[in-house]
Design a protein around this motif. Structure first.
Motif, PDB file in Angstrom:
ATOM      1  N   VAL A   1     -12.112   8.546  -2.078  1.00 50.54           N
ATOM      2  CA  VAL A   1     -11.770   7.944  -0.782  1.00 50.54           C
ATOM      3  C   VAL A   1     -10.854   6.766  -1.069  1.00 50.54           C
ATOM      4  O   VAL A   1     -11.183   5.919  -1.909  1.00 50.54           O
ATOM      5  CB  VAL A   1     -13.049   7.479  -0.053  1.00 50.54           C
ATOM      6  CG1 VAL A   1     -12.714   6.632   1.160  1.00 50.54           C
ATOM      7  CG2 VAL A   1     -13.887   8.683   0.359  1.00 50.54           C
ATOM      8  N   VAL A   2      -9.712   6.739  -0.417  1.00 51.94           N
ATOM      9  CA  VAL A   2      -8.706   5.707  -0.689  1.00 51.94           C
ATOM     10  C   VAL A   2      -8.219   5.094   0.619  1.00 51.94           C
ATOM     11  O   VAL A   2      -7.957   5.816   1.585  1.00 51.94           O
ATOM     12  CB  VAL A   2      -7.486   6.331  -1.428  1.00 51.94           C
ATOM     13  CG1 VAL A   2      -6.340   5.331  -1.545  1.00 51.94           C
ATOM     14  CG2 VAL A   2      -7.884   6.856  -2.796  1.00 51.94           C
ATOM     15  N   ILE A   3      -8.103   3.771   0.619  1.00 52.79           N
ATOM     16  CA  ILE A   3      -7.394   3.078   1.702  1.00 52.79           C
ATOM     17  C   ILE A   3      -6.309   2.246   1.045  1.00 52.79           C
ATOM     18  O   ILE A   3      -6.607   1.314   0.280  1.00 52.79           O
ATOM     19  CB  ILE A   3      -8.329   2.158   2.516  1.00 52.79           C
ATOM     20  CG1 ILE A   3      -9.443   2.963   3.183  1.00 52.79           C
ATOM     21  CG2 ILE A   3      -7.519   1.375   3.567  1.00 52.79           C
ATOM     22  CD1 ILE A   3     -10.483   2.101   3.912  1.00 52.79           C
ATOM     23  N   ASN A   4      -5.067   2.579   1.294  1.00 49.55           N
ATOM     24  CA  ASN A   4      -3.959   1.765   0.806  1.00 49.55           C
ATOM     25  C   ASN A   4      -3.719   0.645   1.817  1.00 49.55           C
ATOM     26  O   ASN A   4      -3.558   0.914   3.004  1.00 49.55           O
ATOM     27  CB  ASN A   4      -2.697   2.624   0.654  1.00 49.55           C
ATOM     28  CG  ASN A   4      -2.846   3.689  -0.420  1.00 49.55           C
ATOM     29  OD1 ASN A   4      -3.468   3.451  -1.452  1.00 49.55           O
ATOM     30  ND2 ASN A   4      -2.298   4.869  -0.180  1.00 49.55           N
ATOM     31  N   CYS A   5      -3.710  -0.592   1.325  1.00 47.80           N
ATOM     32  CA  CYS A   5      -3.513  -1.738   2.218  1.00 47.80           C
ATOM     33  C   CYS A   5      -2.302  -2.527   1.763  1.00 47.80           C
ATOM     34  O   CYS A   5      -2.365  -3.230   0.741  1.00 47.80           O
ATOM     35  CB  CYS A   5      -4.771  -2.607   2.233  1.00 47.80           C
ATOM     36  SG  CYS A   5      -4.606  -4.045   3.303  1.00 47.80           S
ATOM     37  N   GLY A   6      -1.207  -2.372   2.487  1.00 43.99           N
ATOM     38  CA  GLY A   6       0.010  -3.119   2.159  1.00 43.99           C
ATOM     39  C   GLY A   6       0.996  -2.318   1.331  1.00 43.99           C
ATOM     40  O   GLY A   6       0.638  -1.331   0.691  1.00 43.99           O
ATOM     41  N   VAL A   7       2.226  -2.773   1.357  1.00 44.54           N
ATOM     42  CA  VAL A   7       3.334  -2.077   0.695  1.00 44.54           C
ATOM     43  C   VAL A   7       3.062  -1.894  -0.793  1.00 44.54           C
ATOM     44  O   VAL A   7       3.250  -0.804  -1.346  1.00 44.54           O
ATOM     45  CB  VAL A   7       4.650  -2.867   0.897  1.00 44.54           C
ATOM     46  CG1 VAL A   7       5.767  -2.298   0.046  1.00 44.54           C
ATOM     47  CG2 VAL A   7       5.053  -2.849   2.366  1.00 44.54           C
TER      48      VAL A   7
ATOM     49  N   VAL B   1       2.210   4.134   6.341  1.00 43.53           N
ATOM     50  CA  VAL B   1       2.013   4.277   7.793  1.00 43.53           C
ATOM     51  C   VAL B   1       1.127   3.121   8.250  1.00 43.53           C
ATOM     52  O   VAL B   1       0.011   2.938   7.731  1.00 43.53           O
ATOM     53  CB  VAL B   1       1.359   5.632   8.148  1.00 43.53           C
ATOM     54  CG1 VAL B   1       1.139   5.728   9.655  1.00 43.53           C
ATOM     55  CG2 VAL B   1       2.224   6.804   7.663  1.00 43.53           C
ATOM     56  N   TRP B   2       1.636   2.373   9.221  1.00 44.94           N
ATOM     57  CA  TRP B   2       0.976   1.126   9.633  1.00 44.94           C
ATOM     58  C   TRP B   2      -0.028   1.364  10.749  1.00 44.94           C
ATOM     59  O   TRP B   2       0.046   0.783  11.841  1.00 44.94           O
ATOM     60  CB  TRP B   2       2.036   0.059   9.958  1.00 44.94           C
ATOM     61  CG  TRP B   2       2.855  -0.129   8.735  1.00 44.94           C
ATOM     62  CD1 TRP B   2       4.064   0.427   8.461  1.00 44.94           C
ATOM     63  CD2 TRP B   2       2.471  -0.827   7.540  1.00 44.94           C
ATOM     64  NE1 TRP B   2       4.447   0.123   7.176  1.00 44.94           N
ATOM     65  CE2 TRP B   2       3.498  -0.650   6.589  1.00 44.94           C
ATOM     66  CE3 TRP B   2       1.335  -1.578   7.180  1.00 44.94           C
ATOM     67  CZ2 TRP B   2       3.440  -1.194   5.308  1.00 44.94           C
ATOM     68  CZ3 TRP B   2       1.282  -2.125   5.904  1.00 44.94           C
ATOM     69  CH2 TRP B   2       2.323  -1.935   4.996  1.00 44.94           C
ATOM     70  N   HIS B   3      -0.941   2.239  10.427  1.00 44.99           N
ATOM     71  CA  HIS B   3      -2.100   2.526  11.291  1.00 44.99           C
ATOM     72  C   HIS B   3      -3.194   2.875  10.285  1.00 44.99           C
ATOM     73  O   HIS B   3      -3.078   3.883   9.578  1.00 44.99           O
ATOM     74  CB  HIS B   3      -1.783   3.699  12.237  1.00 44.99           C
ATOM     75  CG  HIS B   3      -2.884   4.012  13.210  1.00 44.99           C
ATOM     76  ND1 HIS B   3      -2.669   4.087  14.575  1.00 44.99           N
ATOM     77  CD2 HIS B   3      -4.203   4.282  13.016  1.00 44.99           C
ATOM     78  CE1 HIS B   3      -3.819   4.387  15.170  1.00 44.99           C
ATOM     79  NE2 HIS B   3      -4.755   4.516  14.247  1.00 44.99           N
ATOM     80  N   LEU B   4      -4.215   2.032  10.219  1.00 44.68           N
ATOM     81  CA  LEU B   4      -5.284   2.202   9.225  1.00 44.68           C
ATOM     82  C   LEU B   4      -5.721   3.662   9.104  1.00 44.68           C
ATOM     83  O   LEU B   4      -5.890   4.350  10.121  1.00 44.68           O
ATOM     84  CB  LEU B   4      -6.486   1.339   9.641  1.00 44.68           C
ATOM     85  CG  LEU B   4      -7.765   1.467   8.817  1.00 44.68           C
ATOM     86  CD1 LEU B   4      -7.562   0.984   7.410  1.00 44.68           C
ATOM     87  CD2 LEU B   4      -8.891   0.695   9.500  1.00 44.68           C
ATOM     88  N   HIS B   5      -5.906   4.134   7.873  1.00 44.34           N
ATOM     89  CA  HIS B   5      -6.388   5.501   7.651  1.00 44.34           C
ATOM     90  C   HIS B   5      -7.086   5.576   6.302  1.00 44.34           C
ATOM     91  O   HIS B   5      -6.757   4.834   5.382  1.00 44.34           O
ATOM     92  CB  HIS B   5      -5.238   6.513   7.726  1.00 44.34           C
ATOM     93  CG  HIS B   5      -4.067   6.150   6.873  1.00 44.34           C
ATOM     94  ND1 HIS B   5      -3.172   5.162   7.221  1.00 44.34           N
ATOM     95  CD2 HIS B   5      -3.658   6.607   5.671  1.00 44.34           C
ATOM     96  CE1 HIS B   5      -2.255   5.039   6.282  1.00 44.34           C
ATOM     97  NE2 HIS B   5      -2.532   5.900   5.321  1.00 44.34           N
ATOM     98  N   VAL B   6      -8.018   6.498   6.225  1.00 44.65           N
ATOM     99  CA  VAL B   6      -8.809   6.701   5.015  1.00 44.65           C
ATOM    100  C   VAL B   6      -8.432   8.063   4.434  1.00 44.65           C
ATOM    101  O   VAL B   6      -8.560   9.087   5.110  1.00 44.65           O
ATOM    102  CB  VAL B   6     -10.319   6.688   5.361  1.00 44.65           C
ATOM    103  CG1 VAL B   6     -11.153   6.965   4.118  1.00 44.65           C
ATOM    104  CG2 VAL B   6     -10.717   5.370   6.011  1.00 44.65           C
TER     105      VAL B   6
END
Ligand code: AMP
Length: 113
Positions: free
Chosen positions: A83-89, A95-100
């Motif tokens: 499970v990954v959440i990329n936060c920031g460039v 894509v600037w809408h939170l996603h898992v």
């Protein structure tokens, strides 16, 4: 007016997607550019640009997204998955809408690139 993100367009039914799960809080779609045999994105209907923008108000929603991530993994018969959440460039967010990301079906390496 700010341009809608691709995920907001999918949520609003303006773009097609392969939806594998949905409820009142989120939807899960197949990633258009899969990095493994299973690559699903769990996306909250609420527009939160990135994890760093989440607040105390989002506590339950964030927990829900993780439970849905596991549900999606089970739906695909995955006992092991990432499970990954990329936060920031610099973390690779595009894509600037939170996603898992729920990624599985192959052996993974660590550390990620
Ligand atoms: P991130 O780099 O963490 O922001 O992840 C964005 C993900 O969205 C990438 O893995 C893309 O392949 C995926 N993506 C972009 N556009 C679409 C789309 N229209 N449908 C499904 N997945 C998409």
């Amino acid at each position: 007016m700010v341009e809608k993100t691709v995920f907001k367009k999918i949520i609003d039914g303006e773009l097609p997607a392969d939806v594998v799960y949905q409820d009142e809080l989120c939807l899960a779609i197949r990633d258009i550019n899969p990095q493994a045999p299973v690559h699903v994105l769990v996306i909250p209907r609420k527009e939160i640009p990135a994890l760093r923008d989440a607040t105390e108000e989002d506590r339950e929603l964030l927990g829900h997204l993780l439970l849905v991530a596991n549900q999606v993994a089970q739906q695909h018969k995955l006992s092991d998955y990432r499970v990954v959440i990329n936060c920031g460039v610099e973390a690779g967010q595009t894509v600037w809408h939170l996603h898992v990301h729920v990624i599985g079906g192959r052996v993974m390496e660590w550390p990620p690139g």
